[in-house]
Design a protein around this motif. Structure first.
Motif: not given
Length: 173
Positions: A126-133
């Motif tokens: 678990d962790g923060p969502d990645g940026k789309p790119n």
């Protein structure tokens, strides 16, 4: 089994132990066409592909794309854990296809990242969502070990055939 002529592409994943082959209609696999072959039963990839085509009733293909567990350079693949090699001419001859491509297996998986059904994705840590790119990394552990970086660019997805970390297993040194 009868298939329409010059409509489907053959897609294959060639590992150190097994070769998995299917027909695709664009980005969709054709139902009931996925087959697995034990590499130990065949002297070379060409014979596996010819067997598959025969098993599918002599299907007339428009294209063929294979993903191999090993380095690919200038349209020529060398298997890491199998004494097979294949080039574009051999692939075209084996499949009687107008268009052929050979990719490293992890490079192919990197290109497929944007097409995964979210139901088939599992979070490992678990962790923060990645940026789309954000850059991604595809890691494969099977008969061997390999990784491929994946970059989303303005021009589209870039997956370099880098063979990052490619190694035979078991590693002895």
């Amino acid at each position: 089994m009868t298939h329409p002529k010059n409509k489907y592409a053959l897609v294959a994943d060639i590992g150190g132990t097994n070769t998995r082959v299917a027909l695709s209609d664009g980005q969709q696999l054709v139902d009931g066409t996925i087959r697995r072959y034990s590499n130990a039963d065949y002297p070379e990839l060409e014979t596996v592909l010819r067997q598959y085509i025969a098993d599918e009733g002599g299907v007339d293909l428009i294209a063929a794309c294979v993903a191999v567990a090993g380095p690919v350079r200038d349209g020529q693949a060398t298997m890491t854990n199998l004494d097979w090699g294949i080039d574009k001419d051999t692939l075209a001859r084996a499949t009687n296809s107008e268009t052929v491509a050979i990719l490293n297996d992890l490079q192919a998986q990197g290109h497929a990242l944007g097409h995964l059904d979210p139901a088939n994705v599992r979070t490992i840590i678990d962790g923060p969502d990645g940026k789309p790119n954000a850059a991604s990394l595809v890691v494969g552990i099977g008969t061997g070990f390999n990784a491929a970086p994946v970059f989303e660019t303005k021009g589209g997805r870039l997956v370099a055939p880098s063979e990052s970390g490619h190694a035979n297993l078991p590693i002895r040194t």
